[in-house]
Motif scaffolding. Structure first.
Motif, PDB file in Angstrom:
ATOM      1  N   ASN A 274       1.206  -1.189  -0.069  1.00  0.00           N
ATOM      2  CA  ASN A 274       0.184   0.093  -0.392  1.00  0.00           C
ATOM      3  C   ASN A 274       0.991   1.133   0.098  1.00  0.00           C
ATOM      4  O   ASN A 274       2.114   1.010   0.733  1.00  0.00           O
ATOM      5  N   LEU A 275       0.610   1.997  -1.080  1.00  0.00           N
ATOM      6  CA  LEU A 275       1.388   2.779  -1.374  1.00  0.00           C
ATOM      7  C   LEU A 275       0.508   4.630  -0.341  1.00  0.00           C
ATOM      8  O   LEU A 275      -0.149   4.849  -1.459  1.00  0.00           O
ATOM      9  N   ILE A 276       0.894   5.212   0.501  1.00  0.00           N
ATOM     10  CA  ILE A 276       0.345   6.016   1.063  1.00  0.00           C
ATOM     11  C   ILE A 276       0.585   7.203   1.169  1.00  0.00           C
ATOM     12  O   ILE A 276       1.314   7.819   1.475  1.00  0.00           O
ATOM     13  N   THR A 277      -0.541   8.330   0.483  1.00  0.00           N
ATOM     14  CA  THR A 277       0.621   9.711   0.361  1.00  0.00           C
ATOM     15  C   THR A 277       0.415  10.237   1.807  1.00  0.00           C
ATOM     16  O   THR A 277      -0.975  10.411   2.334  1.00  0.00           O
ATOM     17  N   VAL A 278       1.310  11.164   1.945  1.00  0.00           N
ATOM     18  CA  VAL A 278       1.149  12.077   3.556  1.00  0.00           C
ATOM     19  C   VAL A 278       0.994  13.356   3.135  1.00  0.00           C
ATOM     20  O   VAL A 278       2.147  13.927   2.529  1.00  0.00           O
ATOM     21  N   TYR A 279       0.137  14.365   3.446  1.00  0.00           N
ATOM     22  CA  TYR A 279      -0.053  16.209   3.245  1.00  0.00           C
ATOM     23  C   TYR A 279      -0.255  16.760   4.163  1.00  0.00           C
ATOM     24  O   TYR A 279      -1.121  16.520   4.627  1.00  0.00           O
ATOM     25  N   ALA A 280       1.188  17.395   4.551  1.00  0.00           N
ATOM     26  CA  ALA A 280       0.640  18.520   5.760  1.00  0.00           C
ATOM     27  C   ALA A 280       0.219  18.082   6.975  1.00  0.00           C
ATOM     28  O   ALA A 280       1.049  16.596   8.013  1.00  0.00           O
ATOM     29  N   TYR A 281      -1.609  17.983   7.486  1.00  0.00           N
ATOM     30  CA  TYR A 281      -1.760  17.929   9.145  1.00  0.00           C
ATOM     31  C   TYR A 281      -3.239  18.407   9.429  1.00  0.00           C
ATOM     32  O   TYR A 281      -3.686  19.242   8.321  1.00  0.00           O
ATOM     33  N   SER A 282      -3.439  17.976   9.800  1.00  0.00           N
ATOM     34  CA  SER A 282      -5.020  18.294  10.647  1.00  0.00           C
ATOM     35  C   SER A 282      -4.717  19.881  11.732  1.00  0.00           C
ATOM     36  O   SER A 282      -3.625  19.611  12.217  1.00  0.00           O
ATOM     37  N   ARG A 283      -5.546  20.757  12.271  1.00  0.00           N
ATOM     38  CA  ARG A 283      -5.055  21.438  13.058  1.00  0.00           C
ATOM     39  C   ARG A 283      -4.981  20.543  14.445  1.00  0.00           C
ATOM     40  O   ARG A 283      -4.856  21.809  15.235  1.00  0.00           O
TER      41      ARG A 283
END
Length: 337
Positions: A274-283
């Motif tokens: 599984n290639l899972i992308t990650v971008y930034a974050y939540s508040r």
């Protein structure tokens, strides 16, 4: 005011710009400390010509000069700024503010005064230093990556890229119960500093032609339970895919504005990785990181291994490009002459 301006690909210059003025909406911030983000080195290295005239810098802490439309702030408050969405679109309403681009990311931390939209300014508690506050933003990305990976107790974790996001991932992975956390890093002098910090159990040389084999041997089995690629380099993505077990996860955290070539998709397909992308974050993740800093559960100041002035920033970028810097995180002391 003094600024460092992106004048094109591989071109940064120290100069002056008009100081922003209160407009009744934006929060006006006197910058104290700013972190140099890996994404900004990519901007400079890959697409600087298309961003000519930009004052970079989005990881910062400063003092409110004018609160604009933010009624919870007053002049003199210490604040940092988060990347955020518009709060109105379908993505934002579904809790995915981090991938909403309707609200522009206002940078400007490579200058003496910056602005941000009212809701992006977050007050910094007294028990969090300005250096720590300038690192909340990247470490919140680390927390988001670990949350998306759903690390379980006993998992073996491989992290590729020894910047602050990679080390933040290591810290949170340990908190979540990972039994072994190893780092793959191309700069061995930097690796020595990282190992002494205690966030990882072992470090492997990314430039070793037998790196993949040595990593798999280290696990004593078929590979790692999860790998986090935190550098944005094509070969690093390939390594991450090759060192995990079949039917597990590779977290793609490292950002680059350029397309990444050389990814072994057939290897990922045959192993159903599984290639899972990650971008930034939540508040919420942003606030949780600041809380963890204040409570001493994360010692972020140890990552700030180099402090520079605005005048030194162009040379720092050159040194980063040519691997002449062995530091985890470079912080700009904007007020220092």
């Amino acid at each position: 005011m003094k600024v460092v301006v992106l004048e094109g690909t591989h071109k940064l210059a120290v100069g002056t710009a008009e100081t922003p003025k209160p407009d009744g909406y934006h929060v006006l911030i006197q910058i104290d400390k700013t972190g140099i983000c890996g994404s900004e080195t990519h901007f400079w290295y890959d697409i600087g010509d298309s961003m000519k005239g930009t004052v970079l810098g989005h990881e910062y802490c400063g003092t409110v000069l004018d609160p604009g439309a933010n009624k919870d702030l007053k002049v003199g408050d210490r604040v940092t700024s988060e990347a955020m969405g518009c709060g109105k679109c379908d993505l934002c309403r579904a809790g995915h503010q981090n991938v909403c681009f309707d609200t522009p990311l206002l940078m400007g931390g490579f200058g003496e005064v910056a602005i941000c939209v009212p809701d992006a300014a977050v007050k910094v508690p007294d028990n969090v230093s300005s250096i720590e506050a300038a690192m909340v933003e990247p470490i919140a990305t680390s927390l988001h990556a670990v949350n998306r990976a759903n690390i379980k107790i006993g998992d073996k974790v491989c992290i590729i890229g020894g910047g602050i996001i990679g080390l933040g991932v290591a810290s949170f992975a340990k908190m979540n119960g990972a039994s072994k956390v190893v780092l793959v890093e191309a700069n061995m002098e930097k690796a020595k500093k990282i190992l002494a910090m205690g966030d990882v159990d072992a470090i492997f040389d990314a430039l070793d032609e037998n790196c993949v084999e040595k990593l798999k041997e280290y696990t004593g089995g078929p590979g790692f339970d999860v790998a986090f690629e935190c550098s944005g380099a094509g070969p690093a993505v390939a390594t991450a895919i090759k060192v995990v077990k079949r039917a597990t996860k590779v977290m793609l955290v490292g950002g680059s504005p350029a397309d990444t070539n050389g990814i072994p998709l057939s290897h990922a397909l045959l192993g159903e990785v599984n290639l899972i992308t990650v971008y930034a974050y939540s508040r919420d993740e942003f606030l949780r990181v600041m809380e963890a800093m204040g409570e001493g559960r994360i010692n972020a100041e140890k990552y700030a291994t180099k402090i520079v002035t605005l005048d030194e920033v162009p040379q720092v970028f050159e040194d980063l490009r040519n691997r002449r810097i062995d530091d985890v995180k470079v912080i700009i002391d904007v007020a220092k002459k």
